[in-house]
Design a protein around this motif. Structure first.
Motif, PDB file in Angstrom:
ATOM      1  N   GLN A 204       0.825  -1.218   0.000  1.00 23.37           N
ATOM      2  CA  GLN A 204       0.000   0.000   0.000  1.00 23.37           C
ATOM      3  C   GLN A 204       0.856   1.263   0.000  1.00 23.37           C
ATOM      4  N   SER A 205       2.064   1.159  -0.535  1.00 21.36           N
ATOM      5  CA  SER A 205       2.979   2.295  -0.648  1.00 21.36           C
ATOM      6  C   SER A 205       3.142   2.660  -2.115  1.00 21.36           C
ATOM      7  N   PRO A 206       3.418   3.958  -2.388  1.00 22.01           N
ATOM      8  CA  PRO A 206       3.694   4.330  -3.775  1.00 22.01           C
ATOM      9  C   PRO A 206       4.899   3.560  -4.309  1.00 22.01           C
ATOM     10  N   VAL A 207       4.794   3.152  -5.548  1.00 21.72           N
ATOM     11  CA  VAL A 207       5.867   2.412  -6.208  1.00 21.72           C
ATOM     12  C   VAL A 207       7.006   3.376  -6.516  1.00 21.72           C
ATOM     13  N   ARG A 208       8.239   2.867  -6.434  1.00 26.33           N
ATOM     14  CA  ARG A 208       9.415   3.633  -6.807  1.00 26.33           C
ATOM     15  C   ARG A 208      10.073   2.930  -7.987  1.00 26.33           C
ATOM     16  N   LEU A 209      10.469   3.702  -8.971  1.00 28.44           N
ATOM     17  CA  LEU A 209      11.157   3.176 -10.143  1.00 28.44           C
ATOM     18  C   LEU A 209      12.465   3.929 -10.275  1.00 28.44           C
ATOM     19  N   ASP A 210      13.569   3.224 -10.140  1.00 29.32           N
ATOM     20  CA  ASP A 210      14.899   3.841 -10.147  1.00 29.32           C
ATOM     21  C   ASP A 210      14.993   4.974  -9.129  1.00 29.32           C
ATOM     22  N   GLY A 211      14.374   4.761  -7.965  1.00 28.75           N
ATOM     23  CA  GLY A 211      14.446   5.736  -6.882  1.00 28.75           C
ATOM     24  C   GLY A 211      13.438   6.868  -6.959  1.00 28.75           C
ATOM     25  N   VAL A 212      12.646   6.897  -8.002  1.00 31.04           N
ATOM     26  CA  VAL A 212      11.667   7.970  -8.186  1.00 31.04           C
ATOM     27  C   VAL A 212      10.278   7.453  -7.802  1.00 31.04           C
ATOM     28  N   SER A 213       9.623   8.149  -6.895  1.00 29.78           N
ATOM     29  CA  SER A 213       8.283   7.776  -6.470  1.00 29.78           C
ATOM     30  C   SER A 213       7.290   8.081  -7.590  1.00 29.78           C
ATOM     31  N   LEU A 214       6.489   7.087  -7.916  1.00 23.37           N
ATOM     32  CA  LEU A 214       5.492   7.268  -8.976  1.00 23.37           C
ATOM     33  C   LEU A 214       4.202   7.794  -8.351  1.00 23.37           C
ATOM     34  N   SER A 215       4.253   9.049  -7.965  1.00 21.34           N
ATOM     35  CA  SER A 215       3.116   9.697  -7.315  1.00 21.34           C
ATOM     36  C   SER A 215       2.973  11.120  -7.837  1.00 21.34           C
ATOM     37  N   ALA A 216       1.848  11.728  -7.505  1.00 22.23           N
ATOM     38  CA  ALA A 216       1.544  13.119  -7.892  1.00 22.23           C
ATOM     39  C   ALA A 216       1.587  13.310  -9.410  1.00 22.23           C
ATOM     40  N   MET A 217       0.990  12.370 -10.133  1.00 17.90           N
ATOM     41  CA  MET A 217       0.944  12.443 -11.596  1.00 17.90           C
ATOM     42  C   MET A 217      -0.467  12.755 -12.060  1.00 17.90           C
ATOM     43  N   SER A 218      -0.551  13.187 -13.314  1.00 19.89           N
ATOM     44  CA  SER A 218      -1.872  13.317 -13.920  1.00 19.89           C
ATOM     45  C   SER A 218      -2.407  11.902 -14.159  1.00 19.89           C
ATOM     46  N   LYS A 219      -3.691  11.798 -14.398  1.00 19.23           N
ATOM     47  CA  LYS A 219      -4.297  10.483 -14.621  1.00 19.23           C
ATOM     48  C   LYS A 219      -3.678   9.789 -15.834  1.00 19.23           C
ATOM     49  N   ASP A 220      -3.461  10.533 -16.916  1.00 20.44           N
ATOM     50  CA  ASP A 220      -2.868   9.952 -18.117  1.00 20.44           C
ATOM     51  C   ASP A 220      -1.440   9.474 -17.874  1.00 20.44           C
ATOM     52  N   GLU A 221      -0.648  10.282 -17.150  1.00 14.34           N
ATOM     53  CA  GLU A 221       0.725   9.867 -16.823  1.00 14.34           C
ATOM     54  C   GLU A 221       0.725   8.591 -15.997  1.00 14.34           C
ATOM     55  N   ALA A 222      -0.152   8.536 -15.010  1.00 16.58           N
ATOM     56  CA  ALA A 222      -0.226   7.357 -14.140  1.00 16.58           C
ATOM     57  C   ALA A 222      -0.618   6.113 -14.934  1.00 16.58           C
ATOM     58  N   ARG A 223      -1.562   6.250 -15.834  1.00 15.07           N
ATOM     59  CA  ARG A 223      -1.968   5.105 -16.655  1.00 15.07           C
ATOM     60  C   ARG A 223      -0.821   4.614 -17.532  1.00 15.07           C
ATOM     61  N   GLN A 224      -0.082   5.551 -18.130  1.00 17.29           N
ATOM     62  CA  GLN A 224       1.049   5.171 -18.975  1.00 17.29           C
ATOM     63  C   GLN A 224       2.146   4.488 -18.155  1.00 17.29           C
ATOM     64  N   MET A 225       2.447   5.025 -16.986  1.00 17.47           N
ATOM     65  CA  MET A 225       3.480   4.431 -16.137  1.00 17.47           C
ATOM     66  C   MET A 225       3.050   3.053 -15.635  1.00 17.47           C
ATOM     67  N   LEU A 226       1.771   2.873 -15.399  1.00 17.28           N
ATOM     68  CA  LEU A 226       1.261   1.570 -14.989  1.00 17.28           C
ATOM     69  C   LEU A 226       1.509   0.537 -16.098  1.00 17.28           C
ATOM     70  N   LYS A 227       1.293   0.940 -17.345  1.00 15.18           N
ATOM     71  CA  LYS A 227       1.575   0.049 -18.476  1.00 15.18           C
ATOM     72  C   LYS A 227       3.067  -0.280 -18.540  1.00 15.18           C
ATOM     73  N   VAL A 228       3.912   0.722 -18.299  1.00 14.16           N
ATOM     74  CA  VAL A 228       5.360   0.507 -18.309  1.00 14.16           C
ATOM     75  C   VAL A 228       5.750  -0.493 -17.223  1.00 14.16           C
ATOM     76  N   LEU A 229       5.244  -0.299 -16.013  1.00 15.06           N
ATOM     77  CA  LEU A 229       5.559  -1.207 -14.902  1.00 15.06           C
ATOM     78  C   LEU A 229       5.123  -2.636 -15.203  1.00 15.06           C
ATOM     79  N   ARG A 230       3.944  -2.778 -15.750  1.00 12.32           N
ATOM     80  CA  ARG A 230       3.459  -4.126 -16.083  1.00 12.32           C
ATOM     81  C   ARG A 230       4.316  -4.755 -17.176  1.00 12.32           C
ATOM     82  N   GLY A 231       4.782  -3.931 -18.106  1.00 13.35           N
ATOM     83  CA  GLY A 231       5.688  -4.429 -19.141  1.00 13.35           C
ATOM     84  C   GLY A 231       7.018  -4.876 -18.560  1.00 13.35           C
TER      85      GLY A 231
END
Length: 73
Positions: free
Chosen positions: A21-48
């Motif tokens: 239940q914590s924000p995901v970090r990718l290469d040390g960067v927290s994937l938070s405070a994004m627009s809805k579109d950015e979050a959706r795109q990053m979610l696809k990247v993470l799943r990939g």
């Protein structure tokens, strides 16, 4: 495989690890405070990324098994 979900807080979106239940970090960067579109795109990247890791793990296990079989011949 890790499960992720989108979470909204004050009209900004985060990608959250469902297990922690914590924000995901990718290469040390927290994937938070994004627009809805950015979050959706990053979610696809993470799943990939997770799909590639999973396929790599399976391929490595197969190669180890094959190597052992060849040693026995």
């Amino acid at each position: 495989m890790t499960s992720y979900t989108l979470s909204m807080h004050h009209e900004r979106w985060s990608i959250v690890d469902e297990a922690t239940q914590s924000p995901v970090r990718l290469d040390g960067v927290s994937l938070s405070a994004m627009s809805k579109d950015e979050a959706r795109q990053m979610l696809k990247v993470l799943r990939g990324i997770d799909a590639v890791r999973s396929a790599s793990t399976k391929a490595a296990a197969f190669a180890r098994r094959l190597g052992r079989q060849l040693e026995l011949e």
